[in-house]
Motif scaffolding. Structure first.
Motif, PDB file in Angstrom:
ATOM      1  N   LEU A 297       0.926  -1.299   0.110  1.00  0.00           N
ATOM      2  CA  LEU A 297      -0.133   0.184  -0.257  1.00  0.00           C
ATOM      3  C   LEU A 297       0.929   1.340  -0.163  1.00  0.00           C
ATOM      4  CD1 LEU A 297      -2.911  -0.698   2.383  1.00  0.00           C
ATOM      5  CD2 LEU A 297      -2.873  -0.740  -0.032  1.00  0.00           C
ATOM      6  N   ALA A 298       2.181   0.967  -0.032  1.00  0.00           N
ATOM      7  CA  ALA A 298       2.925   2.339   0.246  1.00  0.00           C
ATOM      8  C   ALA A 298       3.457   2.687  -1.172  1.00  0.00           C
ATOM      9  CB  ALA A 298       4.154   2.005   1.268  1.00  0.00           C
ATOM     10  N   LEU A 299       2.832   2.164  -2.253  1.00  0.00           N
ATOM     11  CA  LEU A 299       3.225   2.670  -3.648  1.00  0.00           C
ATOM     12  C   LEU A 299       2.880   4.151  -3.570  1.00  0.00           C
ATOM     13  CD1 LEU A 299       4.113   1.463  -6.415  1.00  0.00           C
ATOM     14  CD2 LEU A 299       1.589   1.217  -6.887  1.00  0.00           C
TER      15      LEU A 299
ATOM     16  N   ASN B  55       5.018  -9.445  -6.435  1.00  0.00           N
ATOM     17  CA  ASN B  55       5.660  -8.683  -5.748  1.00  0.00           C
ATOM     18  C   ASN B  55       5.328  -7.190  -5.365  1.00  0.00           C
ATOM     19  OD1 ASN B  55       6.444  -7.754  -8.014  1.00  0.00           O
ATOM     20  ND2 ASN B  55       8.688  -8.404  -7.763  1.00  0.00           N
ATOM     21  N   GLN B  56       4.059  -7.038  -6.078  1.00  0.00           N
ATOM     22  CA  GLN B  56       3.530  -5.716  -5.722  1.00  0.00           C
ATOM     23  C   GLN B  56       2.008  -5.803  -5.002  1.00  0.00           C
ATOM     24  OE1 GLN B  56       3.732  -3.795  -9.582  1.00  0.00           O
ATOM     25  NE2 GLN B  56       5.398  -2.639  -8.979  1.00  0.00           N
TER      26      GLN B  56
ATOM     27  N   MET C 290      -6.176  -7.019  -9.442  1.00  0.00           N
ATOM     28  CA  MET C 290      -6.857  -7.185  -8.220  1.00  0.00           C
ATOM     29  C   MET C 290      -5.784  -6.858  -7.149  1.00  0.00           C
ATOM     30  SD  MET C 290      -8.762 -10.745  -6.806  1.00  0.00           S
ATOM     31  CE  MET C 290      -9.580 -10.873  -8.191  1.00  0.00           C
ATOM     32  N   LYS C 291      -5.926  -5.917  -6.265  1.00  0.00           N
ATOM     33  CA  LYS C 291      -5.039  -5.626  -5.245  1.00  0.00           C
ATOM     34  C   LYS C 291      -5.528  -6.612  -3.945  1.00  0.00           C
ATOM     35  CE  LYS C 291      -1.453  -3.104  -3.732  1.00  0.00           C
ATOM     36  NZ  LYS C 291      -0.223  -3.282  -4.233  1.00  0.00           N
ATOM     37  N   VAL C 292      -4.426  -6.979  -3.214  1.00  0.00           N
ATOM     38  CA  VAL C 292      -4.526  -7.808  -2.205  1.00  0.00           C
ATOM     39  C   VAL C 292      -4.030  -7.241  -1.126  1.00  0.00           C
ATOM     40  CG1 VAL C 292      -4.327 -10.280  -1.337  1.00  0.00           C
ATOM     41  CG2 VAL C 292      -4.825  -9.685  -3.631  1.00  0.00           C
TER      42      VAL C 292
END
Length: 297
Positions: free
Chosen positions: A26-28, A197-198, A266-268
């Motif tokens: 989430l720190a992207l 890895n993201q 899809m973000k996890v």
């Protein structure tokens, strides 16, 4: 047949306490996220997704556990236990139960929940959430589908799923995973997940993934268990039912695979959560034992 037991307690249950969320990726940076978004298939114009609604789809018919939403858990129906947890989430502007069964609707109204009646033709929870969203006649940017069989879902997980979708403009769907217990490795009711890895989903399966050539569980590998929660960009949710079923979705019987097979992201998030949903009648006793251990009334 399980019925809705009388209850004098309709206020949200106390928090489980001490749950530390581990947000994966989430720190992207905002600039990097915005640049990446343009390369993908779908993006909501206008950027930030603000308003969120929580929808708890519930149906009476179930091949594994008929009447599951009304099954009593320490004196309250399961759907009430779930609703009380969801009401503690700070990120939701509104919470409703979506059902096609008047028995469930009557029970939910009895403890104070807002109810949307939906069609019996809904093939899954996502389609039920889509219909409920249309009947709400209000604008929401994010729809969180919380399964009614998650009576110990932490509100922080719901907030994390909302935040993940807000911070990943290239994603149309967000969800959560936790560490898989070794004894659940071969349980097909426990859905497994692998990520890049993201922090984006690569695949979900009822079988163990990844599966090594020895054919045995590797006690050193951090296998991931998928939790029963899904965040949708509301515009994507409206087109989701129109997407035809996909081969992997049908083979695994996992509706989230339709999202991946159609090329959407899809973000996890990874969370610390050691309680699972109720898939079969024998799971009720496990949940009650866990609640007793945590002194949850």
């Amino acid at each position: 047949m399980p019925i809705c037991p009388p209850s004098s307690e309709s206020s949200p249950a106390p928090g489980l306490g001490g749950r530390a969320l581990i947000f994966h990726g989430l720190a992207l940076g905002a600039a990097a996220a915005a640049a990446a978004a343009a390369a993908y298939l779908y993006r909501r114009p206008g950027g930030f997704r603000g308003r969120a609604v929580g929808i708890i789809p519930a149906r009476f018919a179930s091949s594994r556990f008929e009447g599951k939403p009304l099954a009593p858990i320490l004196g309250k129906p399961m759907i009430q236990r779930t609703w009380e947890r969801v009401m503690l989430a700070s990120s939701l502007d509104h919470v409703v139960v979506a059902t096609d069964d008047e028995r469930i609707a009557e029970c939910c109204r009895g403890f104070g929940a807002d109810v949307i009646m939906t069609s019996e033709s809904c093939r899954n929870g996502s389609e039920r959430c889509c219909e409920a969203l249309q009947k709400l006649n209000k604008h929401y940017d994010i729809v969180v589908n919380i399964q009614g069989d998650e009576p110990l879902i932490e509100p922080e997980i719901i907030d994390g799923v909302v935040m993940a979708l807000q911070r990943a403009p290239d994603a149309v769907f967000s969800t959560a995973v936790t560490a898989l217990k070794p004894e659940d490795a071969s349980d097909t009711n426990r859905v497994k997940c692998v990520l890049d890895n993201q922090g984006y989903a690569i695949y979900f399966s009822r079988g163990l993934i990844p599966f090594n050539k020895s054919g045995k569980v590797n006690p050193q590998f951090p296998y991931l268990l998928h939790l029963g929660i899904a965040g949708f960009d509301s515009k994507f949710l409206k087109i989701y039912p129109e997407l035809p079923p996909t081969p992997l979705q049908l083979e695994e019987d996992l509706e989230q695979l339709k999202v991946l097979e159609n090329g959407y992201r899809m973000k996890v998030i990874k969370v610390d959560h050691d309680a699972h949903g109720v898939d079969a009648p024998e799971d009720v006793e496990k949940i009650e034992a866990l609640m007793h251990a945590r002194n949850i009334q």
